[in-house]
Design a protein around this motif. Structure first.
Motif, short mmCIF file in Angstrom:
data_model
loop_
_atom_site.label_atom_id
_atom_site.label_comp_id
_atom_site.label_asym_id
_atom_site.label_seq_id
_atom_site.Cartn_x
_atom_site.Cartn_y
_atom_site.Cartn_z
N GLU A 1 -15.97 8.75 2.80
CA GLU A 1 -16.47 7.41 3.03
C GLU A 1 -17.97 7.31 2.75
O GLU A 1 -18.45 6.31 2.20
CB GLU A 1 -16.17 6.95 4.46
CG GLU A 1 -14.70 6.71 4.74
CD GLU A 1 -14.11 5.60 3.87
OE1 GLU A 1 -14.88 4.77 3.34
OE2 GLU A 1 -12.88 5.56 3.73
N ILE B 1 -8.36 5.80 10.55
CA ILE B 1 -7.58 6.68 9.68
C ILE B 1 -7.30 8.02 10.34
O ILE B 1 -6.17 8.52 10.34
CB ILE B 1 -8.31 6.89 8.33
CG1 ILE B 1 -8.50 5.56 7.61
CG2 ILE B 1 -7.50 7.84 7.44
CD1 ILE B 1 -9.43 5.63 6.40
N TYR C 1 0.83 -1.21 0.00
CA TYR C 1 0.00 0.00 0.00
C TYR C 1 0.86 1.26 0.00
O TYR C 1 0.57 2.22 -0.71
CB TYR C 1 -0.92 -0.01 1.22
CG TYR C 1 -1.81 1.20 1.34
CD1 TYR C 1 -2.85 1.40 0.44
CD2 TYR C 1 -1.61 2.15 2.34
CE1 TYR C 1 -3.67 2.52 0.54
CE2 TYR C 1 -2.43 3.25 2.45
CZ TYR C 1 -3.46 3.44 1.55
OH TYR C 1 -4.27 4.54 1.64
N ASN D 1 -6.36 -0.79 7.09
CA ASN D 1 -7.74 -0.81 6.57
C ASN D 1 -7.79 -0.33 5.12
O ASN D 1 -8.45 -0.94 4.27
CB ASN D 1 -8.65 0.05 7.44
CG ASN D 1 -9.06 -0.64 8.73
OD1 ASN D 1 -9.12 -1.87 8.80
ND2 ASN D 1 -9.35 0.14 9.76
N GLN D 2 -7.09 0.76 4.84
CA GLN D 2 -7.09 1.29 3.48
C GLN D 2 -6.39 0.35 2.51
O GLN D 2 -6.76 0.25 1.35
CB GLN D 2 -6.43 2.66 3.46
CG GLN D 2 -7.27 3.74 4.15
CD GLN D 2 -6.60 5.09 4.10
OE1 GLN D 2 -6.84 5.90 3.20
NE2 GLN D 2 -5.74 5.36 5.08
N ARG E 1 -7.11 11.51 0.79
CA ARG E 1 -5.94 10.90 1.42
C ARG E 1 -4.83 11.91 1.68
O ARG E 1 -3.78 11.55 2.22
CB ARG E 1 -5.41 9.77 0.53
CG ARG E 1 -6.27 8.52 0.56
CD ARG E 1 -5.70 7.41 -0.29
NE ARG E 1 -6.51 6.20 -0.17
CZ ARG E 1 -6.43 5.17 -1.01
NH1 ARG E 1 -5.56 5.20 -2.01
NH2 ARG E 1 -7.21 4.11 -0.85
N LYS F 1 -0.48 2.92 -3.41
CA LYS F 1 -1.78 3.55 -3.16
C LYS F 1 -2.05 4.67 -4.15
O LYS F 1 -1.16 5.40 -4.58
CB LYS F 1 -1.85 4.09 -1.74
CG LYS F 1 -0.84 5.18 -1.42
CD LYS F 1 -0.94 5.56 0.05
CE LYS F 1 0.14 6.56 0.44
NZ LYS F 1 0.13 6.86 1.87
N GLU G 1 -8.05 -1.03 -0.75
CA GLU G 1 -7.36 -0.75 -2.01
C GLU G 1 -7.09 -2.04 -2.78
O GLU G 1 -7.26 -2.10 -4.00
CB GLU G 1 -6.06 -0.01 -1.74
CG GLU G 1 -5.36 0.52 -2.97
CD GLU G 1 -5.89 1.88 -3.40
OE1 GLU G 1 -5.23 2.57 -4.17
OE2 GLU G 1 -7.01 2.25 -2.97
N ALA H 1 -13.56 3.29 9.68
CA ALA H 1 -12.71 4.07 8.78
C ALA H 1 -12.28 5.38 9.44
O ALA H 1 -11.10 5.74 9.42
CB ALA H 1 -13.45 4.33 7.47
#
Length: 355
Positions: A35, A126, A13, A179-180, A23, A17, A184, A122
């Motif tokens: 989200e 994050i 990632y 999580n991302q 982001r 990413k 992804e 999320a």
């Protein structure tokens, strides 16, 4: 097994990413907006909406106090309008209870309207580095494949199990990145509907479905309930350069949005002319328009249409019917994308077309 995927995923990632506007910050407000927008909507479609929304409503207080028509206009074309209505309800609570800042608490986040386990996870992971999972459809697909899980991913029991399993391996140093990374991977590598890109997958060696040659069998998804079919006749009623709009009821499908006047079922030319007269208008010309279709999650609209020119001297009997210039419609009146096939006949750009 899940412990083995953490480090390879984080490394992948970090290098691969996508560059996305939300982001560029760890601000909880930005993450929340993105989200909610990304639910039921593709990433590329969300980008311009996110930037426009943040420009118009840069702070929580702006969202909380935004007039409904303007709020729905900013959302026009994204669909599922209750998402943004719930966002405003939540924003009002956040301003009143938490001084305009989303709480750095997973359980408190879930008490806000429109925020469930996934969105709370999320935001918490994050923005605040709280080690909780964020399980969306992409994550469910990845986990189902690497573990050869035969459970229906549409069932809450499956989601609960995946969430519990991921909770055990959440990296405390950067849970948001993990999580991302899972999301992804599901979005660009372990893709749905077709062959996943296993050759570039950083966790391919841990994938049971790949090893067993059964990648196409996962995830297991129950058959969706058949959509209800509805037929409608759409009326593009113009008095010169203005187009007739009608506000939908405050509850139900597309609540509170503006639409072209329409009738249930397919209507003949003569039936349409009689209806226009019942509106208190004098039809001058009528033209048939091609059929169109729009699919909602549970309903499918099959539509036919007519363009009707009426006298500019008339006033409609229905107080909810407005005649509005195209420029003003594009600026002030939220019209759902369901009508986009007919909007082009009056040079009206809706939602994504306008952006």
């Amino acid at each position: 097994m899940l412990e083995k995927i953490v480090e390879p995923l984080l490394m992948w990632y970090d290098k691969n990413k996508r560059i996305l506007p939300w982001r560029e910050t760890f601000d909880a407000y930005d993450i929340w907006i993105s989200e909610i927008m990304l639910q039921q909507t593709r990433v590329e479609a969300v980008k311009p909406y996110f930037l426009r929304f943040k420009t118009a409503l840069p702070k929580m207080e702006d969202l909380a106090s935004c007039p409904e028509d303007r709020l729905l206009k900013l959302w026009e074309g994204l669909g599922y309008y209750n998402r943004v209505r719930n966002m405003q309800k939540a924003a009002i609570q956040v301003v009143e209870k938490y001084n305009g800042k989303l709480p750095a608490d997973y359980e408190l986040l879930k008490t806000l309207p429109g925020i469930g386990n996934y969105t709370a996870g999320a935001i918490a992971s994050i923005a605040y580095k709280i080690p909780v999972p964020a399980v969306d459809g992409n994550v469910l697909r990845v986990i189902a494949r690497i573990s050869e899980n035969d459970d229906d991913i549409m069932k809450q029991s499956m989601k609960n199990r995946v969430q519990a399993d991921l909770m055990k391996v959440m990296p405390k140093s950067d849970p948001g990145a993990f999580n991302q990374a899972l999301m992804e991977l599901g979005a660009v590598v372990c893709i749905p509907n077709g062959s996943p890109h296993c050759m570039v997958c950083p966790i391919a060696e841990s994938c049971k479905a790949r090893k067993g040659g059964r990648i196409d069998k996962y995830p297991v998804k129950g058959k969706a309930k058949a959509r209800r079919l509805e037929k409608h006749t759409i009326l593009l009623i113009q008095d010169g350069s203005r187009i007739a709009l009608h506000k939908r009821p405050s509850r139900g499908l597309l609540a509170g949005l503006y639409e072209f006047p329409n009738l249930d079922g397919y209507k003949s030319r003569d039936e349409v002319l009689e209806q226009v007269k019942d509106y208190g208008l004098s039809p001058l010309r009528i033209q048939s328009l091609p059929k169109a279709k729009h699919i909602f999650s549970h309903v499918e609209w099959d539509m036919m249409g007519y363009a009707v020119q009426v006298s500019e001297l008339d006033h409609p009997k229905d107080e909810k019917m407005l005649f509005v210039e195209t420029e003003q419609t594009e600026k002030n009146y939220p019209v759902p994308r369901a009508y986009s096939a007919y909007a082009r006949y009056v040079n009206l750009n809706l939602g994504r077309d306008k952006i």
